[in-house]
Design an enzyme around this catalytic site. Structure first.
Site, short mmCIF file in Angstrom:
data_model
loop_
_atom_site.label_atom_id
_atom_site.label_comp_id
_atom_site.label_asym_id
_atom_site.label_seq_id
_atom_site.Cartn_x
_atom_site.Cartn_y
_atom_site.Cartn_z
N TYR A 1 -88.17 77.79 -99.85
CA TYR A 1 -86.78 78.11 -99.50
C TYR A 1 -86.30 79.34 -100.29
O TYR A 1 -87.01 79.88 -101.13
CB TYR A 1 -85.88 76.90 -99.70
N ARG B 1 -83.57 72.60 -108.96
CA ARG B 1 -84.80 72.02 -108.41
C ARG B 1 -85.76 73.18 -108.14
O ARG B 1 -85.46 74.10 -107.39
CB ARG B 1 -84.49 71.28 -107.11
N ARG C 1 -94.82 59.32 -107.10
CA ARG C 1 -94.98 58.02 -106.42
C ARG C 1 -95.16 56.91 -107.44
O ARG C 1 -96.06 56.10 -107.36
CB ARG C 1 -96.14 58.09 -105.42
N ALA D 1 -88.71 59.18 -104.67
CA ALA D 1 -88.25 59.30 -103.29
C ALA D 1 -88.89 58.15 -102.53
O ALA D 1 -88.23 57.15 -102.22
CB ALA D 1 -88.62 60.66 -102.70
N ASP E 1 -98.86 44.31 -82.77
CA ASP E 1 -99.83 44.92 -81.85
C ASP E 1 -100.06 44.06 -80.62
O ASP E 1 -100.46 44.56 -79.58
CB ASP E 1 -101.16 45.14 -82.58
P1 ADP Z 1 -100.69 43.26 -86.32
O1 ADP Z 1 -100.91 44.68 -86.76
O2 ADP Z 1 -99.87 43.17 -85.08
O3 ADP Z 1 -100.24 42.37 -87.42
P2 ADP Z 1 -103.54 42.64 -86.64
O4 ADP Z 1 -104.61 43.00 -85.65
O5 ADP Z 1 -103.51 43.36 -87.93
O6 ADP Z 1 -102.16 42.71 -85.83
O7 ADP Z 1 -103.66 41.10 -86.97
C1 ADP Z 1 -103.88 40.13 -85.99
C2 ADP Z 1 -104.46 38.90 -86.65
O8 ADP Z 1 -104.44 37.83 -85.71
C3 ADP Z 1 -105.92 39.05 -87.06
O9 ADP Z 1 -106.07 38.69 -88.42
C4 ADP Z 1 -106.67 38.06 -86.18
O10 ADP Z 1 -107.75 37.46 -86.88
C5 ADP Z 1 -105.62 37.03 -85.86
N1 ADP Z 1 -105.82 36.29 -84.61
C6 ADP Z 1 -105.99 36.80 -83.37
N2 ADP Z 1 -106.13 35.82 -82.46
C7 ADP Z 1 -106.02 34.64 -83.13
C8 ADP Z 1 -106.06 33.26 -82.77
N3 ADP Z 1 -106.22 32.90 -81.50
N4 ADP Z 1 -105.92 32.33 -83.74
C9 ADP Z 1 -105.73 32.69 -85.03
N5 ADP Z 1 -105.69 33.97 -85.43
C10 ADP Z 1 -105.83 34.94 -84.51
#
Ligand code: ADP
Ligand code: SF4
Length: 699
Positions: A180, A228, A302, A324, A650
């Site tokens: 800057y 800064r 950090r 931060a 997920d």
């Molecule tokens: P997120 O990021 O959404 O938390 P992850 O993929 O990190 O998802 O974690 C999903 C977890 O769910 C994994 O540890 C997997 O072993 C577990 N999992 C998936 N299906 C089953 C099931 N039918 N019974 C028990 N655990 C399960």
């Protein structure tokens, strides 16, 4: 529990000119993406940190004049009376908790493109800042400042300081860092001037000195005036009388500001990701500053360990522990240390998703702290969760980031929670990803949550418990939450830029197979159109195990999205160190077991890469089998008294870990809420007609 005596030094008050900080925890200026258009969101975000014990809370860059316009990146302004009112919300909020409020007044010089104001950017000698990141590129070159321009900037700074005081700020900054304007005067690459502002280091420092002096003249009786400054490049430049020009700069200005806030020069080194840099990485650059000035010094690194913080103070490196990212990940970090609850600190994992929010132009998001930026708009407090009116028996299937966060938040609300996972350890995707090069600190997402969950009597944790529809119906909880994650697919990628087709074969891998412990056979092509860290880090991982690796991507760079998290240059360096060849703008067309055929994304020109295996890091899709099985048996679900089957993380929509944590938190917060709205909309403060009367608004 009380404070550990070793940490008492962190809670000593420290003077900054005419004001006194209540302790040594200093939230340095950092971008929040909130701008003056979201004044309540911003005030509540900063207030959480003051409530959590940070002694000083600062704004991010705050423009002193429309000629410093960072659009489309978000930035704050201190231009008119509306701006003063907007900032006053934050200073009042910070003062409610006894903390000081600081404002980082800022002129961006040649590194802004003034896309909104359309004014020529200003610079010492007309030298532009040339970005290779398309979002930062611009076609306008800066004007060389004449003496009248210099006088204008000094006047805007003084006026900005007076407006800041009117808004209630206790500390006012002069900013001479990160490319800057003030920094441009310091560096000979930008500053080719032959007048008294260029040439010798004394001359190059002159503009910054005058900026501090006009600020002190304007508000120095009431406010601490901070400088800064970035020191990395000057430290690498030998000085005439001192070891480096950084030393000379500090010596020349030793008595001028009330506080030195010292930092690195570029975002990737200043705010480096944990994948490549550890805690306290700035120390070799800034360690000399305190030896040359009696004024207090704040710096960052950090810091999340109180022992490291104490060591910084005792060894005379810093007076204030700047934070931060640690303050975003845990606004209550100081209070937890003061109350002897260090083990409850939600440590920043150094993923830099928070930085990506700024690059995206949106309010800050944090992987570790899902409440960051949601304090006002969703009413989420980082430490408090409303007790459930009617506690339920809730089964969460899947103990990855989403399931863990959901279990923690539901547990804090008083529900009776069962968390089951089929794996041998909790953490989901992180049980593998934490073993990849540089990602160990990411496991703090798991450690923090498991540490808390293990102590909750209303939460039961079960490993090696693969649950199917039968077991769930037998268990008959009040509610089922599926956090079963996602799996990587073998889909390819078309020149239309959508996932298509599918590549099968014995030596075609996805990251899930590598996670399961399979090692590809022979030279391996990593084809990456996920574009975040996974393709790059797996290429590193395989190469580290002796597999010859080549990497191809349809994007213009390896791990292209990591430009948003400051990691991209370091990803390329890491791949080069591991002798991974990188081919960009390529799509994978076929693989015959001996070689892969690539085609250029735009021209279609084909090339062959000799390889025995292919690893596709592309599209992830939810693991939906359990959900589909439960939906198919909805009558039995109802008969068992199960009120709802929902998905989070997920399993709902595959994303980065930040999305999974937020999703798990959001579901838990909203469970049982009487009324639902996506979020509260903030509006700008318009007490006065917006007039851009920047010269007269202060007094
Ligand atoms: P997120 O990021 O959404 O938390 P992850 O993929 O990190 O998802 O974690 C999903 C977890 O769910 C994994 O540890 C997997 O072993 C577990 N999992 C998936 N299906 C089953 C099931 N039918 N019974 C028990 N655990 C399960
Ligand atoms: Fe730390 Fe990541 Fe949160 Fe940023 S987003 S504060 S780097 S945990």
């Amino acid at each position: 529990m009380g404070i550990d005596q070793r940490y008492e030094i962190l809670f000593e008050p420290v003077r900054i000119g005419p004001v006194t900080a209540p302790n040594r925890f200093y939230q340095v200026p950092h971008a929040s993406g909130m701008t003056n258009a979201l004044p309540r969101v911003r005030a509540a975000f900063r207030e959480a940190k003051a409530e959590g014990g940070w002694g000083v809370i600062c704004t991010g860059a705050c423009s002193i004049d429309p000629s410093s316009d960072d659009a489309p990146l978000p930035f704050a302004t201190m231009w008119d009376n509306n701006d003063i009112r907007a900032h006053a919300l934050m200073t009042e909020a910070v003062h409610r908790h006894g903390s000081l409020a600081g404002v980082e007044l800022w002129h961006g010089g040649a590194s802004v493109m003034n896309r909104a104001s359309r004014l020529p950017p200003l610079s010492p000698s007309g030298i532009p800042w040339m970005a290779t990141h398309v979002g930062f590129m611009g076609n306008l070159r800066p004007k060389t400042m004449d003496r009248a321009d210099i006088r204008d900037v000094l006047r805007w700074q003084a006026e900005g300081a007076r407006k800041a005081r009117t808004a209630g700020f206790d500390i006012v900054y002069v900013y001479a860092g990160m490319g800057y304007l003030g920094y441009e005067f310091l560096l000979p690459e930008y500053n080719h001037r032959t007048d008294e502002y260029g040439g010798s280091i004394e001359n190059r420092v002159r503009f910054v000195r005058e900026m501090i002096e006009v600020t002190k003249d304007a508000v120095g009786k009431d406010c601490g005036v901070a400088l800064r400054v970035s020191l990395e490049e000057l430290r690498g430049r030998p000085g005439a009388n001192q070891p480096s020009e950084a030393h000379e700069l500090i010596e020349l200005l030793a008595d001028v500001p009330d506080l030195f806030d010292v930092k690195m020069d570029s975002s990737p080194t200043d705010c480096s990701a944990s994948r490549f840099t550890g805690e306290g990485s700035h120390e070799p650059v800034i360690d000399f500053v305190k030896s040359l000035t009696k004024k207090p010094v704040v710096g960052v690194g950090r810091f999340t360990s109180p022992d490291t913080m104490v060591s910084q103070i005792r060894r005379g490196v810093l007076d204030f522990i700047g934070g931060a990212r640690p303050s975003i990940a845990d606004p209550f970090l100081p209070n937890k240390i003061r109350e002897g609850r260090e083990d409850e600190i939600r440590e920043c994992i150094g993923c830099n998703i928070c930085i990506s929010s700024w690059h995206d132009g949106v309010p800050v998001r944090c992987t570790q702290n899902p409440t960051a930026g949601e304090e006002w708009r969703r009413g989420w407090h980082p430490e408090r969760v409303e007790r459930a009116a009617k506690p339920e028996r809730i089964l969460i299937v899947g103990g990855g980031p989403a399931g863990l966060e959901c279990a923690l938040t539901l547990g804090r609300a008083g529900h009776e929670v069962t968390l089951a996972d089929s794996g041998r350890a909790f953490g989901g995707r992180l049980t593998f990803e934490r073993t990849l090069p540089g990602l160990a600190a990411w496991n703090r997402v798991v450690d923090y949550r498991l540490g808390r969950l293990n102590r909750m009597t209303n939460v039961s944790l079960y490993l090696e418990s693969a649950l199917g529809a039968d077991e769930i119906i037998d268990l008959a909880p009040d509610r089922v939450i599926l956090a079963t994650g996602a799996r990587w697919t073998k889909l390819l990628y078309s020149a239309m830029e959508i996932p298509v087709g599918r590549l099968d074969g014995p030596n075609v891998f996805t990251p899930d197979e590598i996670a399961a412990g399979r090692l590809p056979d022979g030279p391996t092509l990593v084809f990456d159109f996920d574009n975040y860290y996974m393709g790059g880090v797996l290429a590193e991982h395989l190469a580290a195990q002796g597999v010859p690796v080549s990497y191809a991507t349809p994007a213009g760079r390896a791990s292209a999205w990591t430009i948003m998290t400051n990691e991209l240059p370091l990803v390329h360096r890491a791949l080069s160190r591991r002798r991974v060849s990188v081919a960009t703008l390529q799509v994978l067309k076929s693989f015959d077991g001996e070689a892969a055929t690539l085609a250029h994304l735009f021209t279609g020109e084909e090339s062959r890469v000799a390889c025995r295996s292919v690893l596709i890091v592309g599209l992830r899709l939810p693991r939906n089998e359990l959900h589909d099985a439960l939906v198919a048996r909805s009558d039995e679900i109802s008969a068992a008294g199960i009120r709802g089957v929902d998905r989070i993380g997920d399993a709902l929509a595959p994303g980065a870990i930040v999305h999974a944590v937020h999703s798990g938190h959001k579901f838990a917060r909203e469970l049982g809420a009487a009324a639902f709205q996506p979020y509260r909309r903030d509006t700008p403060i318009v007490d006065a007609a917006p007039d851009f009367e920047t010269r007269t608004a202060a007094e």
